[in-house]
Design an enzyme around this catalytic site. Structure first.
Site, mmCIF file in Angstrom:
data_model
loop_
_atom_site.group_PDB
_atom_site.id
_atom_site.type_symbol
_atom_site.label_atom_id
_atom_site.label_comp_id
_atom_site.label_asym_id
_atom_site.label_seq_id
_atom_site.Cartn_x
_atom_site.Cartn_y
_atom_site.Cartn_z
ATOM 1 N N TYR A 186 -9.275 4.267 -15.288
ATOM 2 C CA TYR A 186 -8.961 2.910 -14.837
ATOM 3 C C TYR A 186 -9.667 1.935 -15.771
ATOM 4 C CZ TYR A 186 -6.739 2.312 -10.206
ATOM 5 O OH TYR A 186 -5.871 2.192 -9.166
ATOM 6 N N PRO A 220 13.851 -2.092 -0.896
ATOM 7 C CA PRO A 220 12.968 -1.549 0.137
ATOM 8 C C PRO A 220 11.574 -2.162 0.035
ATOM 9 C CG PRO A 220 14.137 0.210 -1.021
ATOM 10 C CD PRO A 220 14.334 -1.044 -1.813
ATOM 11 N N THR A 247 6.375 6.069 -5.334
ATOM 12 C CA THR A 247 5.624 5.932 -6.586
ATOM 13 C C THR A 247 4.897 7.201 -7.013
ATOM 14 O OG1 THR A 247 3.706 5.085 -5.364
ATOM 15 C CG2 THR A 247 5.255 3.456 -6.245
ATOM 16 N N ARG A 248 5.054 8.303 -6.269
ATOM 17 C CA ARG A 248 4.287 9.527 -6.532
ATOM 18 C C ARG A 248 2.795 9.190 -6.535
ATOM 19 N NH1 ARG A 248 6.559 14.108 -8.619
ATOM 20 N NH2 ARG A 248 4.686 14.524 -9.839
ATOM 21 N N ARG A 254 -10.563 -10.282 -7.499
ATOM 22 C CA ARG A 254 -9.545 -10.772 -8.431
ATOM 23 C C ARG A 254 -8.967 -12.093 -7.951
ATOM 24 N NH1 ARG A 254 -4.192 -8.954 -8.752
ATOM 25 N NH2 ARG A 254 -4.187 -9.410 -6.508
ATOM 26 N N PHE A 311 -3.170 -0.951 3.535
ATOM 27 C CA PHE A 311 -1.933 -1.725 3.593
ATOM 28 C C PHE A 311 -0.719 -0.982 3.034
ATOM 29 C CE2 PHE A 311 -5.610 -4.513 2.734
ATOM 30 C CZ PHE A 311 -5.664 -5.182 3.960
ATOM 31 N N SER A 312 -0.916 -0.052 2.130
ATOM 32 C CA SER A 312 0.222 0.674 1.562
ATOM 33 C C SER A 312 0.760 1.666 2.579
ATOM 34 C CB SER A 312 -0.184 1.388 0.267
ATOM 35 O OG SER A 312 -1.219 2.328 0.501
#
Length: 596
Positions: free
Chosen positions: A510, A169, A250-251, A448, A241-242
């Site tokens: 993070y 998927p 992915t919870r 990045r 975008f997600s």
């Protein structure tokens, strides 16, 4: 959707394509070989770094301080040409003509074009982008299929079972865990792209819910709901975008979870199509007591059982007020104890984040060139902080906040939060820094990718941890990575941490880790992976979790036995074998104790 089939492809020869292309994903043109919109990103031209594109406030600005930061902190030598991109060797699609004929007969969209196969072969982790840019990508899907409704999803799964094909998927492709990367599987592989299933099916004003197809992106979802005065409020860093399907898989967690909750708090029901059949509740209710909750054992399955096609979500009225804020603290510890007290008193803003000194200085570098007046003000501020507030500019940290809700309640909340901040030595620094910190979240991945051109490898990784272990975990990981870098002769590196979310019993941390690999190694991603695994082991040893919201995918699955007992892990294998006995959904994420 145009279907593409090349008659009798030459199996003996692979095709080479320049990777510098864009693809259409849903409603947007995005990069094939990097994060984000095709028209946005950092460039170095005429001796200065700037950001092209106008989608973000940083757009079209020259960034002299960031240019200097790149040189001073990471040792970037802009006199050297960028790393040369390499063409990809892409094998022709391995898919039988009869499979394509079935899709064509039923009007199901599909594509075998190289650039779309490559786009669906990777997510957006460091290793993914490096591989696409420098010609080392592995297996790519043989076929990309674009279902327009659930019936077409069921059709694709049915013929995959009949013809022994593998399915992965695909939502927005924003994963950083290798979750959409192709496994080592001899079968033909289908990337099941859900982007055409992107409708808000129904808004229920009385019950405050919305039923939505799972291919919708966070940005599109919020745009559609706002037309009716609503929001879901789920805003992960990748929300442009997600997709909803990715969040369920992915919870996921968002920046405003203090108000709206994580995805498991927002979703009421869903439809999951598996090789065994459709998984769905026959009713919709705010809470039930009918045995183990299907939501809990299917959410977070990372494409292992099937594909989510639709979900019903809680929705809320758009807030009356949105206001950014920020507080400067003399050191990380002061900011941390402030965050803990705010959390336990229950007065948390919609978003509240603490960044360390390294990240604070990095964020400050992303400003346009100051005017003479701006320089005077900046100098005066630094003098005030150092002389009167006794702040060490090499230790200061910043908390950024977003308040939203009803006007009076928001004002009361802000007043109480700033009072707590003052008790911990914090200084109110207003909304501008808060807004800059909030928007920085959306451009960090562009940075990045820019670094890769100049021999800098970088990535983020996250964890959740109890309050009593948070400070020691941050110190342990930063100290360990620093030692490992110095041992390997890495002179220019950055290790920074920030607390991004808080709970009554703990926090989310993070880490951003970057280093200059010039003259160090010919395999910078391999070295980065080695160091990140060391850091991950340090996190687990310091009381942190394997992941708070990024998920496990393939890159962290080797750590799964350290997270729970063997019977608990075996329950996932049992569910996998139940829902997908032929391993049609063969991404290989999470855990594979035995051959499935």
């Amino acid at each position: 959707m145009t279907s593409v089939f090349k008659e009798n492809p030459d199996e003996s020869n692979s095709r080479k394509r320049n990777p510098l292309e864009e693809v259409r994903q849903g409603r947007e043109l995005v990069k094939l070989d990097g994060w984000g919109y095709a028209d946005s990103g950092f460039v170095f031209e005429e001796n200065i770094v700037s950001f092209v594109g106008e989608r973000y406030k940083i757009g079209k600005l020259e960034l002299p301080y960031f240019t200097a930061w790149c040189t001073d902190v990471l040792g970037v030598d802009f006199s050297q040409p960028p790393v040369q991109r390499r063409p990809l060797d892409i094998p022709p699609p391995k898919v039988e003509k009869r499979c394509l004929e079935i899709l064509e007969k039923n009007g199901v969209g599909f594509c075998t074009e190289d650039r779309y196969r490559v786009f669906h072969a990777h997510g957006h982790g460091l290793g993914d982008i490096y591989a696409v840019r420098y010609g080392s990508i592995g297996r790519v899907p043989d076929l990309v299929v674009y279902p327009a409704n659930q019936a077409e999803v069921e059709l694709v799964i049915s013929f995959a079972m009949e013809h022994n094909l593998a399915i992965i998927p695909f939502g927005g492709g924003t994963t950083v865990t290798g979750a959409v990367n192709c496994p080592d599987d001899p079968r033909s592989i289908i990337s099941l792209d859900m982007s055409r299933m992107c409708k808000v099916v129904e808004i229920d004003d009385r019950n405050c819910t919305a039923t939505v197809e799972t291919g919708i992106t966070g940005k599109h979802l919020e745009e559609e709901l706002s037309k009716s005065g609503y929001t879901v409020g789920h805003e992960p860093d990748s929300y442009e975008f997600s997709t909803l399907g990715g969040w369920l898989s992915t919870r996921a967690s968002g920046m405003k979870k203090n108000v709206y909750g994580n995805i498991e708090d927002i979703v009421i029901s869903f439809t999951l199509v598996t090789p065994r059949g459709v998984v769905k509740k026959h009713f919709q209710a705010p809470r039930v007591s009918i045995g183990p909750d299907i939501n809990n054992y299917v959410l977070g399955s990372e494409g292992s059982f099937g594909v989510f096609t639709q979900a019903t979500l809680k929705i809320c009225k758009l807030p009356d007020v949105k206001k950014h804020g920020s507080v400067l603290f003399p050191d990380f510890q002061s900011g941390f104890y402030f965050m803990e007290q705010v959390s336990k008193e229950g007065c948390k803003p919609a978003s509240i984040r603490l960044i360390d000194n390294e990240q604070f200085l990095f964020g400050q570098s992303l400003k346009a060139k100051e005017t003479f007046r701006d320089r005077l003000i900046s100098t005066a501020k630094k003098f005030y902080l150092a002389r009167y507030c006794k702040f060490d500019l090499k230790k200061i940290c910043l908390v950024t906040m977003l308040f939203q809700g009803e006007k009076e309640e928001t004002e009361r909340q802000e007043k109480r939060v700033l009072s707590i901040a003052a008790d911990h030595g914090g200084l109110d620094t207003g909304g501008e820094n808060g807004e800059r910190g909030y928007t920085l979240t959306f451009i960090i991945a562009y940075i990045r990718d820019f670094g890769l051109d100049y021999r800098i490898v970088a990535e983020s990784f996250e964890t959740s941890v109890p309050w009593d272990k948070t400070l020691s975990l941050c110190a342990n990981v930063k100290n360990r990575l620093g030692r490992e870098c110095r041992t390997r002769g890495i002179r220019h590196f950055l290790i920074s941490s920030r607390i991004t979310q808080t709970y009554h019993s703990g926090a989310v941390v993070y880490f951003y880790f970057a280093f200059n690999h010039t003259g160090i190694t010919e395999d910078p991603v391999g070295l980065y992976t080695e160091l990140e695994h060391i850091a991950r082991q340090e996190i687990l040893g310091s009381g942190g979790s394997l992941s708070h919201h990024h998920g496990v995918g393939k890159v962290r699955k080797m750590f799964m036995p350290q997270t729970m007992t063997q019977p608990a892990l075996d329950s996932f294998v049992a569910l996998k074998n139940h829902f997908d006995p032929k391993n049609i959904f063969a991404a290989g994420n999470l855990y594979t104790r035995s051959k499935l």
